[in-house]
Design a protein around this motif. Structure first.
Motif, PDB file in Angstrom:
ATOM      1  N   LEU A   7       0.822  -1.211   0.000  1.00 26.60           N
ATOM      2  CA  LEU A   7       0.000   0.000   0.000  1.00 26.60           C
ATOM      3  C   LEU A   7       0.856   1.262   0.000  1.00 26.60           C
ATOM      4  O   LEU A   7       0.530   2.245  -0.676  1.00 26.60           O
ATOM      5  CB  LEU A   7      -0.951  -0.014   1.203  1.00 26.60           C
ATOM      6  CG  LEU A   7      -2.055  -1.064   1.144  1.00 26.60           C
ATOM      7  CD1 LEU A   7      -2.776  -1.152   2.482  1.00 26.60           C
ATOM      8  CD2 LEU A   7      -3.025  -0.779   0.015  1.00 26.60           C
ATOM      9  N   GLY A  11       0.780   3.848  -2.990  1.00 26.83           N
ATOM     10  CA  GLY A  11       0.451   5.241  -2.717  1.00 26.83           C
ATOM     11  C   GLY A  11       1.520   6.198  -3.230  1.00 26.83           C
ATOM     12  O   GLY A  11       1.210   7.247  -3.801  1.00 26.83           O
ATOM     13  N   GLY A  67      -4.973   4.959  -6.378  1.00 27.81           N
ATOM     14  CA  GLY A  67      -5.475   5.539  -5.132  1.00 27.81           C
ATOM     15  C   GLY A  67      -6.753   4.869  -4.662  1.00 27.81           C
ATOM     16  O   GLY A  67      -6.909   4.552  -3.480  1.00 27.81           O
ATOM     17  N   ILE A  68      -7.668   4.630  -5.577  1.00 29.02           N
ATOM     18  CA  ILE A  68      -8.914   3.942  -5.212  1.00 29.02           C
ATOM     19  C   ILE A  68      -8.606   2.512  -4.771  1.00 29.02           C
ATOM     20  O   ILE A  68      -9.181   2.013  -3.797  1.00 29.02           O
ATOM     21  CB  ILE A  68      -9.927   3.971  -6.371  1.00 29.02           C
ATOM     22  CG1 ILE A  68     -10.407   5.402  -6.609  1.00 29.02           C
ATOM     23  CG2 ILE A  68     -11.113   3.054  -6.083  1.00 29.02           C
ATOM     24  CD1 ILE A  68     -11.239   5.586  -7.867  1.00 29.02           C
ATOM     25  N   VAL A  70      -5.871   1.485  -3.333  1.00 25.02           N
ATOM     26  CA  VAL A  70      -5.301   1.583  -1.979  1.00 25.02           C
ATOM     27  C   VAL A  70      -6.421   1.729  -0.955  1.00 25.02           C
ATOM     28  O   VAL A  70      -6.433   1.055   0.076  1.00 25.02           O
ATOM     29  CB  VAL A  70      -4.302   2.760  -1.885  1.00 25.02           C
ATOM     30  CG1 VAL A  70      -3.988   3.099  -0.432  1.00 25.02           C
ATOM     31  CG2 VAL A  70      -3.018   2.435  -2.649  1.00 25.02           C
ATOM     32  N   VAL A  71      -7.370   2.612  -1.237  1.00 28.25           N
ATOM     33  CA  VAL A  71      -8.467   2.841  -0.286  1.00 28.25           C
ATOM     34  C   VAL A  71      -9.312   1.578  -0.117  1.00 28.25           C
ATOM     35  O   VAL A  71      -9.604   1.166   1.009  1.00 28.25           O
ATOM     36  CB  VAL A  71      -9.345   4.035  -0.742  1.00 28.25           C
ATOM     37  CG1 VAL A  71     -10.627   4.117   0.080  1.00 28.25           C
ATOM     38  CG2 VAL A  71      -8.557   5.329  -0.651  1.00 28.25           C
ATOM     39  N   LEU A  72      -9.684   0.952  -1.231  1.00 30.29           N
ATOM     40  CA  LEU A  72     -10.518  -0.254  -1.138  1.00 30.29           C
ATOM     41  C   LEU A  72      -9.815  -1.364  -0.371  1.00 30.29           C
ATOM     42  O   LEU A  72     -10.424  -2.035   0.465  1.00 30.29           O
ATOM     43  CB  LEU A  72     -10.898  -0.750  -2.538  1.00 30.29           C
ATOM     44  CG  LEU A  72     -11.887   0.092  -3.320  1.00 30.29           C
ATOM     45  CD1 LEU A  72     -12.064  -0.468  -4.727  1.00 30.29           C
ATOM     46  CD2 LEU A  72     -13.224   0.171  -2.603  1.00 30.29           C
ATOM     47  N   SER A  74      -7.339  -1.023   1.763  1.00 33.06           N
ATOM     48  CA  SER A  74      -7.118  -0.598   3.154  1.00 33.06           C
ATOM     49  C   SER A  74      -8.370  -0.791   4.000  1.00 33.06           C
ATOM     50  O   SER A  74      -8.292  -1.249   5.138  1.00 33.06           O
ATOM     51  CB  SER A  74      -6.717   0.874   3.210  1.00 33.06           C
ATOM     52  OG  SER A  74      -5.517   1.096   2.555  1.00 33.06           O
ATOM     53  N   VAL A  75      -9.500  -0.434   3.457  1.00 30.00           N
ATOM     54  CA  VAL A  75     -10.750  -0.502   4.203  1.00 30.00           C
ATOM     55  C   VAL A  75     -11.183  -1.947   4.407  1.00 30.00           C
ATOM     56  O   VAL A  75     -11.588  -2.336   5.502  1.00 30.00           O
ATOM     57  CB  VAL A  75     -11.858   0.303   3.485  1.00 30.00           C
ATOM     58  CG1 VAL A  75     -13.214   0.068   4.110  1.00 30.00           C
ATOM     59  CG2 VAL A  75     -11.514   1.788   3.488  1.00 30.00           C
ATOM     60  N   GLY A  83     -10.003  -4.159  -4.612  1.00 32.06           N
ATOM     61  CA  GLY A  83      -8.883  -3.257  -4.351  1.00 32.06           C
ATOM     62  C   GLY A  83      -7.575  -3.797  -4.903  1.00 32.06           C
ATOM     63  O   GLY A  83      -6.809  -3.078  -5.552  1.00 32.06           O
TER      64      GLY A  83
END
Length: 129
Positions: A7, A11, A67-68, A70-72, A74-75, A83
């Motif tokens: 990640l 990022g 970026g999306i 990473v967010v998916l 990560s969550v 993700g």
């Protein structure tokens, strides 16, 4: 731990591609920017501006995808298929673009390494996680 490193590298790759977008699509006509890309003079920068503008947006879209991803990831955690898939596609596309850049001539080897190293490491780590 490998997932976190993946990640981080993803990022950083996304951030680098946002910077490239800014240089190519927003700041292209500034001598400090076009000289960095090997453009000879302001006239050549003006002529190549539409191409650089378009190319910059390609970089932005890859950055947004990463970026999306990473967010998916990560969550949802490392079990998130969407993700990881988005990360692998975006990072793989960044690496592929860097490889294509190496075919443009020896003077593009250094920029290709700069453009491709972070996403390559992120890609491998994402596969390993």
């Amino acid at each position: 731990m490998i997932g976190i490193l993946a990640l981080v590298f993803a990022g950083l790759a996304a951030l680098l591609h946002v910077v490239i977008f800014l240089m190519e699509s927003v700041l292209w006509t500034r001598p400090r920017v076009w000289k960095r890309f090997g453009v000879a003079d302001q006239g050549a920068a003006d002529i190549t501006r539409p191409m650089a503008y378009n190319q910059g947006f390609y970089n932005l879209f890859l950055a947004v995808g990463a970026g999306i991803g990473v967010v998916l990831w990560s969550v949802a955690g490392t079990g998130d298929v969407a993700g990881r898939t988005l990360l692998l596609f975006s990072l793989g596309s960044m690496v592929a673009a860097a490889l294509v850049l190496t075919t443009s001539g020896a003077k593009y080897f250094r920029p290709a390494v700069i453009q491709g190293t972070l996403p390559a490491v992120g890609f491998v780590l994402t596969l390993s996680a």
